[in-house]
Design an enzyme around this catalytic site. Structure first.
Site, PDB file in Angstrom:
ATOM      1  N   HIS A 276       0.809  -1.216   0.000  1.00 11.09           N
ATOM      2  CA  HIS A 276       0.000   0.000   0.000  1.00 11.09           C
ATOM      3  C   HIS A 276       0.841   1.265   0.000  1.00 11.09           C
ATOM      4  O   HIS A 276       0.453   2.261  -0.603  1.00 11.09           O
ATOM      5  CB  HIS A 276      -0.928   0.030   1.212  1.00 11.09           C
ATOM      6  CG  HIS A 276      -1.609   1.347   1.388  1.00 11.09           C
ATOM      7  ND1 HIS A 276      -2.495   1.845   0.457  1.00 11.09           N
ATOM      8  CD2 HIS A 276      -1.492   2.292   2.340  1.00 11.09           C
ATOM      9  CE1 HIS A 276      -2.913   3.048   0.857  1.00 11.09           C
ATOM     10  NE2 HIS A 276      -2.313   3.332   1.994  1.00 11.09           N
ATOM     11  N   CYS A 277       2.006   1.251   0.650  1.00  8.42           N
ATOM     12  CA  CYS A 277       2.700   2.514   0.911  1.00  8.42           C
ATOM     13  C   CYS A 277       3.820   2.856  -0.064  1.00  8.42           C
ATOM     14  O   CYS A 277       3.823   3.920  -0.665  1.00  8.42           O
ATOM     15  CB  CYS A 277       3.259   2.516   2.336  1.00  8.42           C
ATOM     16  SG  CYS A 277       1.984   2.656   3.598  1.00  8.42           S
ATOM     17  N   ILE A 278       4.796   1.966  -0.203  1.00  2.00           N
ATOM     18  CA  ILE A 278       6.010   2.329  -0.922  1.00  2.00           C
ATOM     19  C   ILE A 278       5.742   2.735  -2.372  1.00  2.00           C
ATOM     20  O   ILE A 278       6.308   3.717  -2.848  1.00  2.00           O
ATOM     21  CB  ILE A 278       7.043   1.186  -0.833  1.00  2.00           C
ATOM     22  CG1 ILE A 278       7.467   0.992   0.629  1.00  2.00           C
ATOM     23  CG2 ILE A 278       8.279   1.494  -1.673  1.00  2.00           C
ATOM     24  CD1 ILE A 278       8.348  -0.215   0.865  1.00  2.00           C
ATOM     25  N   ASP A 281       3.284   6.393  -1.865  1.00  2.00           N
ATOM     26  CA  ASP A 281       3.641   7.596  -1.121  1.00  2.00           C
ATOM     27  C   ASP A 281       4.341   8.669  -1.950  1.00  2.00           C
ATOM     28  O   ASP A 281       4.056   9.863  -1.790  1.00  2.00           O
ATOM     29  CB  ASP A 281       4.506   7.229   0.088  1.00  2.00           C
ATOM     30  CG  ASP A 281       3.693   6.530   1.172  1.00  2.00           C
ATOM     31  OD1 ASP A 281       2.531   6.194   0.886  1.00  2.00           O
ATOM     32  OD2 ASP A 281       4.211   6.325   2.279  1.00  2.00           O
TER      33      ASP A 281
END
Length: 440
Positions: A276-278, A281
């Protein structure tokens, strides 16, 4: 009033009479809710998906980082319950928002879940309440988006209620660091907001709480964590492509470089970025930077490299097939692993799925095996995996591509029966005979 409010809610947190809420019962929210309940707090989980609510209330776990027995015990004891009814926010003293913040079709931040959560909370807010946003987002979200929505309740932030941002730090499958023992960063609208939010986390976690001066600092800190990884992975992916052209084993290069005891951290190439993040973001940051007339050139360059890796892997696969006088169109390809990282069932933003899409665009017949993911849904279509990794399955493939290096896959068995293997994760690094193996 402010001092009284702070002391009132802090006292409830210290003596554990506060009722805590979590909005969003996914990979971040459910483990957080479980830890709150395990710490002895009456905890209410909120989610718009009835299926998740029913599973929680039945004590049935669906998140890998949650221990099944822990969930069963706290549900049976009455410490944790779940609901779709946001009216129960009225009985909560603290509410953490842990909902998805994906990208939209234009690669821009989709904060609609955060907005909807806030608007669902507003009618039931009360004085002496703490709201904490945990969802990863762009700097300024808490102050510019969340606070104005919450103040529609008629309550004033920093006076009648407390508001803070504390970025989630969840690494699915990590055997050492879980929600309970991972240090927490907290930044509130006012020092009192920070103090109350820190008190809540201190009451439920066994980890240091790092206080920062504002929500924006905490939001940027989270972006830095993951952009750091994005940029470094972009660097090694680009060097891996170059090393392949030069006939150099780049995996050996990284292993040699990490022998240096200072000034170097090992990152490895792969078919792209997942989770979800890397992968997401940096898009939040580059989008927000345009508001200030600034282009994050280094970050955007790494994003371009990483975004292209699935396509590059498909191109390399085509070249491997060509050496066997086999066209991509009509070739049967077996993908090993669609989870975005090893030994988990999470396939969010998985590069393996994009590799499959690229191969199918060229007319390949693609099947996959993943011991953790029996099926996945992408673009509204469900694709089912093969139930077993058999001799027949491997031998039927013109090419086997390793896209996730699960540790419970017998790669020696795969190599023994495969015509050709494209190993994008160096999963077969210990294989001595390498005639049918090609590394990314």
């Amino acid at each position: 009033m402010e001092g009284k409010s702070m002391n009132s809610i802090k006292k409830k947190l210290i003596d554990k009479t506060a009722t805590l809420g979590v909005v969003g019962l996914g990979y971040v929210g459910l483990p957080l809710a479980v830890e709150k309940a395990k710490a002895g707090f009456r905890t209410i989980g909120f989610d718009v998906q009835e299926s998740k609510v029913e599973m929680v209330n039945a004590g049935r776990n669906y998140i890998g980082d949650v221990v099944n027995e822990d969930l069963e015990e706290i549900v049976k004891s009455g410490l944790l319950s779940a609901t779709t009814d946001f009216a129960q926010v009225a009985s909560a003293d603290c509410v953490c928002i842990a909902v998805p913040t994906p990208l939209d079709a234009y690669q821009q931040p989709d904060i609609s879940y955060v907005r909807a959560s806030a608007e669902s909370i507003v009618p039931y807010m009360h004085k002496d309440m703490l709201i904490v946003l945990e969802s990863t987002t762009y700097p300024g979200t808490t102050e510019e988006l969340l606070m104005p929505i919450l103040e529609k309740s008629g309550l004033k932030c920093g006076v009648d209620f407390h508001l803070a941002f504390s970025p989630e730090r969840v690494d699915p499958g990590n055997l050492i660091y879980k929600t309970k023992n991972t240090p927490k960063v907290v930044g509130g609208i006012t020092p009192e907001c920070t103090d109350v939010a820190a008190a809540m986390y201190e009451a439920i976690l066994e980890a240091p709480i790092h206080r920062v001066s504002s929500p924006a600092v905490a939001e940027m800190e989270k972006i830095l964590e993951n952009t750091y990884r994005n940029v470094n992975i972009g660097l090694v992916n680009e060097l891996a492509i170059l090393s392949n052209k030069m006939g150099i084993n780049f995996w050996e290069v990284v292993d040699a470089a990490k022998s240096k005891p200072y000034g170097f951290q090992a990152f490895y190439p792969g078919p792209g970025l997942g989770g979800h993040c890397i992968p997401l973001d940096p898009y939040y940051l580059s989008w927000k930077a345009r508001e200030y007339g600034f282009h994050t050139s280094m970050i955007e360059s790494s994003m371009m490299v990483n975004d292209r890796m699935p396509e590059y892997c498909a191109e390399r696969s085509s070249k491997i097939l060509n050496r066997f006088k086999k066209a991509m169109n009509g070739a049967r390809i077996l993908i090993l692993g669609v989870a975005y990282k090893q030994d988990i069932d999470d396939y969010r933003e998985s590069p393996a799925i994009r590799v499959i899409e690229e191969l199918e665009k060229e007319g390949a017949e693609v099947v996959y095996y993943d011991p953790f993911v029996s099926e996945y849904r992408e673009h509204g279509i469900v694709k089912k995996g093969e139930p077993e990794l058999t001799v027949e399955l491997i031998e039927s493939a013109d090419l086997v591509i390793v896209t996730t290096a699960h540790t419970n896959v017998d790669y020696d068995f795969v190599q023994k029966h495969a015509k050709a293997i494209f190993d994008t994760k160096n999963a077969l690094k210990h294989a001595e005979a390498r005639e049918n193996i090609e590394l990314l």
